[in-house]
Design an enzyme around this catalytic site. Sequence first.
Site, PDB file in Angstrom:
ATOM      1  N   LYS A 218      12.102  -1.658  -0.928  1.00  0.00           N
ATOM      2  CA  LYS A 218      10.986  -2.973  -0.815  1.00  0.00           C
ATOM      3  C   LYS A 218      10.251  -3.405  -1.137  1.00  0.00           C
ATOM      4  O   LYS A 218       9.808  -3.822  -2.798  1.00  0.00           O
ATOM      5  CB  LYS A 218      10.408  -2.397   1.172  1.00  0.00           C
ATOM      6  CG  LYS A 218       8.984  -1.267  -0.228  1.00  0.00           C
ATOM      7  CD  LYS A 218       8.185  -1.811  -1.170  1.00  0.00           C
ATOM      8  CE  LYS A 218       6.343  -0.917  -1.729  1.00  0.00           C
ATOM      9  NZ  LYS A 218       5.679  -1.578  -1.484  1.00  0.00           N
TER      10      LYS A 218
ATOM     11  N   ASP B 226       4.680   5.405   1.603  1.00  0.00           N
ATOM     12  CA  ASP B 226       5.843   4.331   2.810  1.00  0.00           C
ATOM     13  C   ASP B 226       6.532   4.726   2.890  1.00  0.00           C
ATOM     14  O   ASP B 226       7.239   4.092   3.473  1.00  0.00           O
ATOM     15  CB  ASP B 226       5.587   3.626   1.016  1.00  0.00           C
ATOM     16  CG  ASP B 226       4.619   2.833  -0.026  1.00  0.00           C
ATOM     17  OD1 ASP B 226       3.549   2.923   0.964  1.00  0.00           O
ATOM     18  OD2 ASP B 226       4.853   2.202  -1.163  1.00  0.00           O
TER      19      ASP B 226
HETATM   20  O1  C5P Z   1       0.824   8.611  -0.638  1.00  0.00           O
HETATM   21  P1  C5P Z   1       1.667   7.713  -1.972  1.00  0.00           P
HETATM   22  O2  C5P Z   1       1.502   9.842  -2.726  1.00  0.00           O
HETATM   23  O3  C5P Z   1       2.996   7.497  -2.087  1.00  0.00           O
HETATM   24  O4  C5P Z   1       1.010   7.846  -2.951  1.00  0.00           O
HETATM   25  C1  C5P Z   1       0.459   7.207  -4.714  1.00  0.00           C
HETATM   26  C2  C5P Z   1      -1.043   7.488  -5.061  1.00  0.00           C
HETATM   27  O5  C5P Z   1      -0.720   5.970  -4.612  1.00  0.00           O
HETATM   28  C3  C5P Z   1      -1.654   8.444  -4.549  1.00  0.00           C
HETATM   29  O6  C5P Z   1      -1.772   9.404  -5.424  1.00  0.00           O
HETATM   30  C4  C5P Z   1      -2.701   7.175  -4.097  1.00  0.00           C
HETATM   31  O7  C5P Z   1      -3.442   7.155  -5.920  1.00  0.00           O
HETATM   32  C5  C5P Z   1      -2.439   5.867  -4.587  1.00  0.00           C
HETATM   33  N1  C5P Z   1      -2.816   5.261  -3.114  1.00  0.00           N
HETATM   34  C6  C5P Z   1      -3.347   5.178  -2.976  1.00  0.00           C
HETATM   35  N2  C5P Z   1      -4.412   4.615  -1.221  1.00  0.00           N
HETATM   36  C7  C5P Z   1      -3.353   3.940  -0.914  1.00  0.00           C
HETATM   37  C8  C5P Z   1      -1.342   4.723  -0.811  1.00  0.00           C
HETATM   38  C9  C5P Z   1      -1.370   5.698  -2.399  1.00  0.00           C
HETATM   39  O8  C5P Z   1      -4.625   5.314  -3.450  1.00  0.00           O
HETATM   40  N3  C5P Z   1      -3.391   3.450   0.564  1.00  0.00           N
END
Ligand code: C5P
Length: 274
Positions: A9, A133
């Site tokens: 994406k 995501d």
């Molecule tokens: O949700 P995911 O594990 O993909 O997110 C990875 C990292 O990205 C999280 O630990 C956080 O540090 C950051 N993140 C964030 N806010 C979001 C998505 C991701 O701070 N909306």
Amino acid sequence: MLSLKSPAKINLFLRVIGRRPDGYHELASLFQTIDLHDTISFIEADKDVLRCNDPSLATTEANLVARARQLFKQKTGIERFFSIHLEKQIPMQAGLGGGSSNAATTLWALNQLCGRPASEMELASWGSELGSDVSFFLSTGTAYCTGRGEILQSFPSLEQQNLLIVKPSQGLSTPQVYGKLDFSQLNPQDPKAALASFFLGNPLYFNDLEIPAFQVMPELATLKEKLVGLGFSTVLMSGSGSSFFCLGEGNVSDLSGLQMFPTCYINRKPGHWY
Ligand code: C5P
């Protein structure tokens, strides 16, 4: 056996609204799936197996594909086993959502192989437990995402563009990029107005994560300048980087040391995969 594309994406725009009490960030972003993809094959087996062509990616229970397989079994109560082969092509630490896409593709595939016990909306909701995501990849490919990124509003396909993904050899860590955010430097653009503008044929491309990513990796600012100088109409970092997407025409013949993927937008029809 089922063999599926697992698409990457890009974020056509990405606004960070603020920090949340749970440590995540509130986002408003227009996401688009692209034809650059991994391929994942699924076959029913007498035990769970996960293999990957890329030795740098661990195939342990921590892998998002293995976690998605586990989550699917837990949510549905189905006790069946699957041998999964993951063929990686999407660069990692690139802001292209490769791991999230792999998780979403796994949820979709296992649901198909098990006679569709869950709806697409249920799969999207389960996906949010695996990563912010993941839900997006269970949309139809063009979606306005809010919350952590897991609240979806699907939109019709956008007009096709001449699209090039450019990835420097170094990747970026998402938490590190978010950690450098300076809330006084966010784009003042109203994301709802930006969204409306997109569908009125006047697209606005921006990404609040570019400035912090350029702080983590200053060479990225130089790369962006270089790409802009090649003639592209738009050059923007995708997600938390380190890849850029370039729209329009540019002369890349003198670029070296970069991975380049000419590609295009793709969308899926409800009930069908990419
Ligand atoms: O949700 P995911 O594990 O993909 O997110 C990875 C990292 O990205 C999280 O630990 C956080 O540090 C950051 N993140 C964030 N806010 C979001 C998505 C991701 O701070 N909306």
